[in-house]
Enzyme design. Structure first.
Site, PDB file in Angstrom:
ATOM      1  N   HIS A  85      46.344  40.391  45.632  1.00  0.00           N
ATOM      2  CA  HIS A  85      46.843  41.281  44.591  1.00  0.00           C
ATOM      3  C   HIS A  85      45.950  42.516  44.512  1.00  0.00           C
ATOM      4  O   HIS A  85      44.882  42.581  45.123  1.00  0.00           O
ATOM      5  CB  HIS A  85      46.880  40.572  43.236  1.00  0.00           C
ATOM      6  CG  HIS A  85      45.530  40.159  42.756  1.00  0.00           C
ATOM      7  ND1 HIS A  85      44.894  39.024  43.184  1.00  0.00           N
ATOM      8  CD2 HIS A  85      44.665  40.743  41.877  1.00  0.00           C
ATOM      9  CE1 HIS A  85      43.712  38.917  42.602  1.00  0.00           C
ATOM     10  NE2 HIS A  85      43.550  39.948  41.805  1.00  0.00           N
ATOM     11  N   HIS A 111      42.947  42.147  47.450  1.00  0.00           N
ATOM     12  CA  HIS A 111      41.944  41.101  47.621  1.00  0.00           C
ATOM     13  C   HIS A 111      42.503  39.765  47.171  1.00  0.00           C
ATOM     14  O   HIS A 111      43.561  39.692  46.549  1.00  0.00           O
ATOM     15  CB  HIS A 111      40.677  41.439  46.820  1.00  0.00           C
ATOM     16  CG  HIS A 111      40.949  41.707  45.383  1.00  0.00           C
ATOM     17  ND1 HIS A 111      41.313  42.961  44.921  1.00  0.00           N
ATOM     18  CD2 HIS A 111      40.954  40.897  44.289  1.00  0.00           C
ATOM     19  CE1 HIS A 111      41.512  42.905  43.608  1.00  0.00           C
ATOM     20  NE2 HIS A 111      41.302  41.668  43.205  1.00  0.00           N
ATOM     21  N   ARG A 114      33.784  26.603  40.059  1.00  0.00           N
ATOM     22  CA  ARG A 114      33.372  27.989  40.321  1.00  0.00           C
ATOM     23  C   ARG A 114      33.485  28.766  39.009  1.00  0.00           C
ATOM     24  O   ARG A 114      34.554  28.805  38.403  1.00  0.00           O
ATOM     25  CB  ARG A 114      34.285  28.586  41.386  1.00  0.00           C
ATOM     26  CG  ARG A 114      34.026  30.040  41.778  1.00  0.00           C
ATOM     27  CD  ARG A 114      35.171  30.456  42.691  1.00  0.00           C
ATOM     28  NE  ARG A 114      34.950  31.681  43.419  1.00  0.00           N
ATOM     29  CZ  ARG A 114      35.246  32.895  42.979  1.00  0.00           C
ATOM     30  NH1 ARG A 114      35.755  33.024  41.760  1.00  0.00           N
ATOM     31  NH2 ARG A 114      35.050  33.959  43.735  1.00  0.00           N
TER      32      ARG A 114
END
Length: 291
Positions: free
Chosen positions: A187, A248, A258
């Protein structure tokens, strides 16, 4: 004013990690803190700026575009404070399909497949405040230093913090339950959010130690092939111009958790967060019973 809770429901999940950067170490003002003299990391990229930036305010638009990675951007104390705020807020919710988002600019917190108000949760349950005064102060310092890093990297004299600015936690042990959980698709931030001119990502966990997978990948805008990859490391900052020159994605997290803080900036004054928004969030995140 503040963003409504539902305004982040689609866009936030699609940009759960967006690291970006430029080639020289930004020159931070004296006393700026750990990020002032930190070295850059592999993954820095220079990119021609597109036509869209010409319409931005002259004191804010970039004089150069690209992405920069800066290691050891925050102190150990600041890193612990940012993790603690995320932990305290996310304890009141949790996404059902992998990603969990906490956005203090609106109060939005993932709970199952929906969003709830973390401020309401804190006050309704009589829980301890979301953060201590020292932790709020650390967050404010980090926001200011990231703005200075953006200015130095891209020649933007006055980038304005915008919403959503949020923590994202990706749990590699959970399968997606909806399309919004599929954070790994490519996106562009200006298309995803509208207000973004610059995006910053501050990593709060370590790839390899805390989780597997989850690398940020910058793509070529013409053919979608990989251009540069950044491996998350606690205290590593990624900043980049948010336009169509920088599509990206985040590689899938296969195990572990994460954690990232996304910090975006706009050149549209009408879409900037008010100067007192963090103090309002601090007040809203303190239990009424404790006052």
């Amino acid at each position: 004013g503040r963003m409504g809770l539902l305004a982040v429901s689609v866009g936030v999940f699609a940009c759960l990690a967006a690291p970006w950067l430029l080639r020289r170490t930004p020159t931070a003002p004296a006393g700026a803190g750990p990020g002032a003299s930190a070295g850059t990391a592999a993954g820095d990229v220079d990119t021609p700026c597109g036509e869209a930036y010409r319409a931005m305010a002259a004191d804010c638009r970039p004089s150069r575009c690209g992405q920069r990675v800066i290691d050891d951007f925050v102190s150990a104390e600041e890193l612990a404070a940012l993790r603690a705020i995320a932990r305290a807020g996310m304890a009141h919710g949790g996404g059902g399909g992998g990603p969990t988002v906490l956005d203090l600019s609106s109060g939005a917190l993932s709970l199952g497949t929906q969003f709830v108000s973390v401020f309401h949760k804190v006050n309704a349950t009589g829980s301890p405040p979301l953060a201590t005064p020292a932790q709020w102060a650390a967050l404010e310092r980090v926001y200011a230093r990231i703005a200075a890093a953006v200015s130095a990297a891209f020649g933007a004299r006055d980038p304005r913090l915008t919403a959503p600015t949020f923590w994202s936690r990706i749990d590699g042990g959970k399968a997606p339950r909806s399309a919004h959980d599929e954070y790994w698709h490519a996106h562009v931030d200006t298309e995803q959010y509208g207000s973004f001119a610059y995006t910053g990502l501050l990593y709060l966990s370590d790839a390899g130690a805390d989780f597997s997978g989850g690398d940020f990948e910058l793509l070529h805008p013409d053919n979608g092939t990989a251009r540069a990859a950044v491996r998350p490391r606690a205290g590593r900052l990624n900043v980049f111009t948010s336009g169509p020159e920088h599509p990206h994605r985040v590689r899938r997290v296969t195990q572990g958790e994460r954690l990232t803080l996304t910090v975006p900036f706009t050149c549209d004054e009408a879409r900037a967060l008010p100067g007192d928004w963090l103090r309002e969030a601090q007040a809203a995140g303190a239990t009424r019973q404790a006052r």
